[in-house]
Design a protein around this motif. Structure first.
Motif, short mmCIF file in Angstrom:
data_model
loop_
_atom_site.label_atom_id
_atom_site.label_comp_id
_atom_site.label_asym_id
_atom_site.label_seq_id
_atom_site.Cartn_x
_atom_site.Cartn_y
_atom_site.Cartn_z
N TYR A 192 -7.02 1.96 -3.45
CA TYR A 192 -6.07 2.70 -2.62
C TYR A 192 -5.62 3.91 -3.42
N VAL A 193 -5.59 5.08 -2.76
CA VAL A 193 -5.23 6.33 -3.42
C VAL A 193 -4.10 7.00 -2.65
N CYS A 194 -3.10 7.49 -3.38
CA CYS A 194 -2.00 8.22 -2.78
C CYS A 194 -2.47 9.64 -2.48
N PRO A 195 -2.32 10.12 -1.23
CA PRO A 195 -2.76 11.47 -0.91
C PRO A 195 -1.86 12.56 -1.50
N GLU A 196 -0.67 12.17 -1.95
CA GLU A 196 0.27 13.15 -2.51
C GLU A 196 0.09 13.34 -4.02
N CYS A 197 0.10 12.24 -4.78
CA CYS A 197 0.10 12.35 -6.25
C CYS A 197 -1.19 11.84 -6.89
N SER A 198 -2.10 11.30 -6.09
CA SER A 198 -3.41 10.79 -6.54
C SER A 198 -3.33 9.50 -7.35
N LEU A 199 -2.19 8.83 -7.34
CA LEU A 199 -2.12 7.51 -7.99
C LEU A 199 -3.16 6.62 -7.34
N THR A 200 -3.90 5.90 -8.16
CA THR A 200 -4.95 5.01 -7.66
C THR A 200 -4.68 3.59 -8.12
N ARG A 201 -4.75 2.66 -7.19
CA ARG A 201 -4.59 1.23 -7.50
C ARG A 201 -5.83 0.50 -7.03
N LEU A 202 -6.27 -0.45 -7.83
CA LEU A 202 -7.43 -1.27 -7.49
C LEU A 202 -6.95 -2.69 -7.19
N TYR A 203 -7.35 -3.22 -6.04
CA TYR A 203 -6.98 -4.57 -5.65
C TYR A 203 -8.25 -5.43 -5.55
N ALA A 204 -8.15 -6.68 -5.94
CA ALA A 204 -9.26 -7.62 -5.76
C ALA A 204 -9.23 -8.16 -4.35
N ASP A 205 -10.37 -8.17 -3.69
CA ASP A 205 -10.48 -8.71 -2.33
C ASP A 205 -10.73 -10.22 -2.45
N ILE A 206 -9.64 -10.97 -2.61
CA ILE A 206 -9.76 -12.42 -2.85
C ILE A 206 -9.88 -13.22 -1.57
N THR B 32 0.81 -1.21 0.00
CA THR B 32 0.00 0.00 0.00
C THR B 32 0.84 1.27 0.00
N LEU B 33 2.14 1.14 -0.20
CA LEU B 33 2.99 2.33 -0.35
C LEU B 33 2.96 2.77 -1.81
N CYS B 34 2.84 4.06 -2.02
CA CYS B 34 2.86 4.60 -3.37
C CYS B 34 4.24 4.37 -3.98
N PRO B 35 4.33 3.76 -5.15
CA PRO B 35 5.64 3.51 -5.76
C PRO B 35 6.32 4.80 -6.23
N ASP B 36 5.56 5.88 -6.40
CA ASP B 36 6.13 7.15 -6.84
C ASP B 36 6.58 8.03 -5.68
N CYS B 37 5.78 8.07 -4.61
CA CYS B 37 6.03 8.99 -3.50
C CYS B 37 6.52 8.31 -2.22
N SER B 38 6.40 7.00 -2.12
CA SER B 38 6.73 6.23 -0.91
C SER B 38 5.90 6.68 0.29
N VAL B 39 4.67 7.10 0.03
CA VAL B 39 3.72 7.53 1.06
C VAL B 39 2.67 6.43 1.20
N GLU B 40 2.16 6.25 2.42
CA GLU B 40 1.11 5.26 2.65
C GLU B 40 -0.15 5.67 1.89
N MET B 41 -0.65 4.75 1.05
CA MET B 41 -1.87 5.01 0.29
C MET B 41 -3.08 4.77 1.17
N GLU B 42 -4.15 5.53 0.94
CA GLU B 42 -5.36 5.44 1.75
C GLU B 42 -6.38 4.52 1.08
N ALA B 43 -6.97 3.62 1.86
CA ALA B 43 -8.04 2.75 1.35
C ALA B 43 -9.32 3.58 1.28
N LEU B 44 -10.01 3.51 0.16
CA LEU B 44 -11.26 4.24 -0.04
C LEU B 44 -12.35 3.28 -0.48
#
Length: 71
Positions: free
Chosen positions: A55-69, A6-18
């Motif tokens: 999950y969304v990065c609060p710094e750069c707005s990168l968004t990743r979608l994960y499947a809840d398997i 859940t770390l942003c690969p661009d900013c190394s900031v914890e991404m927020e679950a939405l």
């Protein structure tokens, strides 16, 4: 989900679950596989479906979608 995942690969900031919402009455977004479900309904045709956890990065707005398997 792992902290490293859940770390942003661009900013190394914890991404927020939405929560991801579909516009419209009773709409739901899900990931659907080609595999049938394991239960009786799976033998009748419906495929496996997984909820989406965004999950969304609060710094750069990168968004990743994960499947809840792990349902």
């Amino acid at each position: 989900m792992d902290n490293d995942e859940t770390l942003c690969p661009d900013c190394s900031v914890e991404m927020e679950a939405l929560t991801l919402r579909a516009l419209g009455y009773n709409s739901k977004i899900a990931l659907v596989t080609d595999e049938p479900q394991d239960d009786l309904l799976g033998r009748l045709g419906p495929n496996k479906k997984y909820d989406i956890v965004p999950y969304v990065c609060p710094e750069c707005s990168l968004t990743r979608l994960y499947a809840d398997i792990d349902e």
